[in-house]
Write a protein that holds these residues in place. Structure first.
Motif, PDB file in Angstrom:
ATOM      1  N   ILE A 259       6.904  10.285  -7.667  1.00 45.20           N
ATOM      2  CA  ILE A 259       6.868  10.896  -8.995  1.00 45.20           C
ATOM      3  C   ILE A 259       5.511  10.696  -9.658  1.00 45.20           C
ATOM      4  O   ILE A 259       4.988   9.581  -9.692  1.00 45.20           O
ATOM      5  N   PHE A 260       4.962  11.780 -10.167  1.00 40.35           N
ATOM      6  CA  PHE A 260       3.705  11.764 -10.927  1.00 40.35           C
ATOM      7  C   PHE A 260       2.508  11.295 -10.095  1.00 40.35           C
ATOM      8  O   PHE A 260       1.529  10.773 -10.637  1.00 40.35           O
ATOM      9  N   LEU A 261       2.557  11.465  -8.801  1.00 38.48           N
ATOM     10  CA  LEU A 261       1.420  11.163  -7.931  1.00 38.48           C
ATOM     11  C   LEU A 261       0.448  12.333  -7.980  1.00 38.48           C
ATOM     12  O   LEU A 261       0.850  13.491  -7.847  1.00 38.48           O
ATOM     13  N   THR A 262      -0.831  12.070  -8.175  1.00 35.50           N
ATOM     14  CA  THR A 262      -1.824  13.135  -8.269  1.00 35.50           C
ATOM     15  C   THR A 262      -2.717  13.178  -7.029  1.00 35.50           C
ATOM     16  O   THR A 262      -2.833  12.196  -6.287  1.00 35.50           O
ATOM     17  N   GLN A 263      -3.380  14.314  -6.858  1.00 32.10           N
ATOM     18  CA  GLN A 263      -4.302  14.457  -5.742  1.00 32.10           C
ATOM     19  C   GLN A 263      -5.456  13.469  -5.862  1.00 32.10           C
ATOM     20  O   GLN A 263      -5.934  12.914  -4.867  1.00 32.10           O
ATOM     21  N   ALA A 264      -5.904  13.228  -7.083  1.00 35.39           N
ATOM     22  CA  ALA A 264      -7.009  12.291  -7.287  1.00 35.39           C
ATOM     23  C   ALA A 264      -6.649  10.886  -6.811  1.00 35.39           C
ATOM     24  O   ALA A 264      -7.485  10.167  -6.255  1.00 35.39           O
ATOM     25  N   GLN A 265      -5.401  10.470  -7.021  1.00 35.58           N
ATOM     26  CA  GLN A 265      -4.976   9.153  -6.546  1.00 35.58           C
ATOM     27  C   GLN A 265      -5.029   9.083  -5.021  1.00 35.58           C
ATOM     28  O   GLN A 265      -5.466   8.082  -4.452  1.00 35.58           O
TER      29      GLN A 265
END
Length: 287
Positions: A259-265
């Motif tokens: 949940i709420f994982l971004t490409q930037a991470q």
């Protein structure tokens, strides 16, 4: 849908306005933001000072070689579409080079808009989570309010208490996360882990069962998450950056339904071909 109560993050294709379009931006992240010489940046640069790699057409001269040239930090930054919004909506296409009097205000507006666009991204994803249906109406209202704020004038954006707005939205996103993860349990009779805001720098979490865990704002710099099960975990704000060139290791980890994982991470971490990703996110080239 992979895990109970969650589904893959929303595709960028569903909200192209929340995806960075560098070709439609006046290089704002390359000018407005400061950075210091470190493992992430090869040189020092002050806020408002154009990066030495910024070309006349506002494109990066070393875009395809950022990591090898010492600018890995640029590869893990995402404006969530704020750059083109400020360039062509707030300032109506007047760039800071042709209109230098706008430069200072444009550079000050950009980080405000970036925060608002990040919230739009999270709110849009939250609305894809079936288990969060009890708060969907509130999420839609927060989404409309945030979108209205992004359409404000430069003066209105500069006067906005963006921290207060973030606090209100974050409280709603926390409720969303709790609903989405409520039906997810680790193996056996274990309880879901709560590592919200935890300092897990360099932690040995190889093979850890972190299904449905809260890792909101956790420091996971250089953590060993090899083979860990992070399915349906809340990763909003989790720091997966490197420390002394040691990345958080996601090799073989399961991130399906996170949940709420971004490409930037993801771009900030290390993984491999065995790392399982949400369908909407892309395996970074350096993996």
């Amino acid at each position: 849908m992979v895990s109970a109560g969650s589904e893959a993050p929303i595709s960028d294709a569903a909200r192209p306005d929340l995806r960075a379009d560098c070709g439609s931006c006046f290089g704002l992240c390359c000018v407005a933001l400061p950075f210091g010489a470190s493992a992430d940046f090869a040189v020092d640069k002050a806020a408002g000072e154009p990066c030495r790699n910024l070309e006349a057409d506002f494109r990066c001269g070393i875009h395809s070689r950022l990591r090898e040239k010492g600018f890995a930090g640029c590869t893990v930054y995402d404006c969530f579409g704020a750059g083109q919004k400020v360039s062509h909506t707030t300032f109506e296409g007047r760039d800071w080079r042709a209109h230098p009097r706008t430069a200072s205000r444009m550079f000050s507006v950009f980080p405000v808009m970036r925060q608002l666009h990040e919230l739009l991204w999270y709110l849009t994803e939250a609305l894809t989570l079936p288990a969060a249906r009890p708060v969907h109406d509130e999420l839609r209202r927060a989404l409309r309010t945030t979108e209205e704020l992004t359409r404000g004038s430069a003066d209105e954006l500069l006067a906005l208490d963006v921290a207060a707005h973030r606090d209100g939205v974050n409280a709603l996103l926390l409720r969303t996360s709790e609903l989405a993860r409520a039906g997810v349990r680790p193996k056996g009779r274990g309880k879901r882990k709560n590592h919200r805001g935890a300092d897990l720098m360099g932690a040995r979490l190889r093979g850890a069962d972190l299904r449905g865990a809260s890792l909101r704002g956790a420091c996971l710099i250089a953590a060993d998450l090899t083979g860990a099960d992070l399915s349906a975990a809340d990763l909003i704000g989790a720091d997966l950056r490197d420390a002394d060139l040691r990345d958080a290791d996601l090799s073989g980890a399961d991130l399906t339904g996170a949940i709420f994982l971004t490409q930037a991470q993801l771009n900030a971490a290390r993984g491999d071909t065995a790392t399982r990703l949400p369908s909407a996110l892309t395996r970074p080239a350096h993996w």
